[in-house]
Write an enzyme that holds these catalytic residues in place. Structure first.
Site, PDB file in Angstrom:
ATOM      1  N   GLU A 246      -1.621   7.893  -1.079  1.00 18.14           N
ATOM      2  CA  GLU A 246      -0.808   6.638  -1.955  1.00 18.14           C
ATOM      3  C   GLU A 246      -1.775   6.966  -3.188  1.00 18.14           C
ATOM      4  OE1 GLU A 246      -0.570   4.658  -4.467  1.00 18.14           O
ATOM      5  OE2 GLU A 246      -0.090   2.762  -2.421  1.00 18.14           O
ATOM      6  N   CYS A 280      -0.713  -0.955  -7.778  1.00 15.64           N
ATOM      7  CA  CYS A 280      -0.715   1.076  -8.315  1.00 15.64           C
ATOM      8  C   CYS A 280       0.714   0.779  -9.010  1.00 15.64           C
ATOM      9  CB  CYS A 280      -0.979   1.437  -6.614  1.00 15.64           C
ATOM     10  SG  CYS A 280       0.247   1.824  -6.209  1.00 15.64           S
TER      11      CYS A 280
END
Length: 471
Positions: A246, A280
């Site tokens: 990720e 993010c």
């Protein structure tokens, strides 16, 4: 508050220690043990020794332990939230929301542990039956960042344990205390010795490299920057490890013609300022239709200008400190560069004087399409706004990046929103809402934003190998 390594079910003190600093004051709040080479080896050995017994543990038993961890974490929510705020800097309300979200991964995967499905069918040739089952992949190395020190840990540990894997966790050294506290929760919940191990390292590169080259480690799950993730993929190639990544994001926030401006501003505040922008999935680039740009910019600027910066534990703070002075300086440099390139500040844009890694909520208008700030992950409370003339232009600009983690669309109706959502090159898209993360949903991106998915029905399969048996 645990401050030592957790290896083989034992808290291991090391003479080599480093302080953990409160980013709101710069003052130390604790010191933690650092792992040496021997500690790293012991952690992998402990995970390897526990792997077979844990894989053989009935799924219902694994599920009950995870459920107990959820209950304990929920009971200690306030204390964990305060710990997160002290070492991470985010405001307490943000930290409390993170604890709730993080605990939910234990509950979700406690339910998934008993629902890992296989398959049984007759082969088309009729000469055999096809049996498909799943085995735990084995010892998994988990590497987590500082921005969500609880949620990033549980989002990896919970599916690993549900699948029957053992783990070695290496959390970020900026926020190690939360990870250690979660290890203590798992220990109290009854997770056997060696199933979960936590090591802290500085620098992190050599011990992570050593674990990736250990034949007993079979999986890497990493959350962090694309640059580091790319390096780790190269390291993992030598052992042909399964990798779940990720990585970085550069989320576009599209406000289309006819959208509800008030709703879009409310959503922008959530999408931009969750965790102070250090997420993010944070909205990173705002593309607003020319018919709405003036109203949207004015309202967002007014709302952002009213937010009070201050220590996360202070009752009147609405925006906490960034994780470190270095993170604050990076954000400030991006803003200064954008202004030099032609952007106009409408709110914030000045580093406050005094102690603490604070940076105000900032809005930049008239941002050039080629401004450097639009090509990087800001990781701070800064909203750069670009005016667009139509949907096609907005989509083209939104997709004009090597990243593809998340995106946000505000449209006049759900049909228009879904149409644009399907055109975005993103692993996740929120339509007419400012949040999208959910433990029951698959979290992950496309392009250079990562590999695999966390959460949802997919999350547990990152820790499983598929086995076919011909009968």
């Amino acid at each position: 508050m645990p401050t030592d390594l957790f290896i083989g079910g034992t808290w291991v003190e090391s003479p080599d220690r480093v302080p953990v600093l409160d980013p709101a004051t710069g003052a130390p709040i604790a010191s933690v043990s650092l792992a040496g080479d021997a500690d790293i080896t012991l952690a992998v050995e402990a995970a390897a020794d526990a792997a077979a017994p844990w894989a053989a543990t009935p799924p219902r038993d694994r599920a009950e332990l995870l459920r107990r961890a959820f209950e304990l974490m929920t009971q200690r929510g306030r204390a964990l939230a305060e710990l997160i705020t002290r070492e991470n800097g985010k405001v307490l309300a943000d930290a409390q929301a993170e604890v709730t979200y993080a605990a939910e991964f234990f509950r979700w995967f406690s339910e998934e542990a008993t629902r890992i499905r296989g398959d049984y069918r007759l082969a088309p040739s009729g000469d055999k039956h096809i049996v498909v089952t799943h085995d735990p992949i084995g010892v998994s190395l988990l590497v987590t960042p500082w921005n969500f020190p609880a949620a990033m840990v549980t989002r990896k540990i919970a599916p690993a344990l549900a699948a029957g894997c053992t783990v070695v966790l290496k959390p970020a050294l900026e926020t190690p205390l939360t990870a250690l506290a979660i290890a203590a929760v798992l220990e109290e919940a009854g997770v056997p010795a060696g199933v979960v191990n936590v090591v802290l390292a500085s620098p992190a590169g050599p011990p992570v490299r050593a674990m990736l080259r250990d034949a007993r480690v079979r999986h890497l799950s990493f959350t962090g920057s694309t640059g580091v993730g790319s390096h780790l993929l190269r390291e993992a190639a030598s052992q042909v490890l399964r990798c779940s990544m990720e990585l970085g994001g550069n989320a576009p926030f599209l406000v289309l013609e006819g959208a509800d401006v008030r709703a879009a501003v409310d959503g922008a505040l959530i999408a931009k300022l969750r965790n102070g922008g250090a997420a993010c999935t944070a909205a990173n680039r705002f593309y607003v239709h020319e018919s709405l740009a003036a109203e949207f910019t004015a309202n967002l600027s007014a709302a952002m200008a009213k937010l009070r910066c201050g220590p996360g534990l202070a009752g009147d703070s609405q925006l906490g400190a960034l994780a470190s002075p270095g993170e604050r300086d990076k954000v400030a440099a991006l803003v200064e560069q954008a202004i030099a390139e032609g952007a106009r500040p409408r709110a914030g844009a000045r580093t406050p004087e005094g102690p603490g890694a604070f940076y105000p909520a900032t809005v930049l208008d008239e941002v050039p399409r080629d401004a450097s700030i639009l090509g990087v992950e800001i990781f701070g409370p800064v909203a750069p706004i670009v005016t667009v003339s139509d949907e096609d232009e907005a989509v083209a600009l939104a997709n004009g990046t090597e990243f593809g983690l998340a995106g946000y669309v505000y449209a006049s109706d759900i049909g228009a929103g879904l149409r644009v959502a399907e055109r975005l090159s993103s692993g996740m898209v929120a339509v007419n809402r400012g949040t999208l993360s959910d433990p029951a949903a698959p979290f992950g991106g496309v392009k250079q934003s990562g590999l695999g998915r966390e959460g949802g029905l997919d999350g547990v399969h990152e820790f499983l190998e598929t086995k076919y048996i011909a009968v």
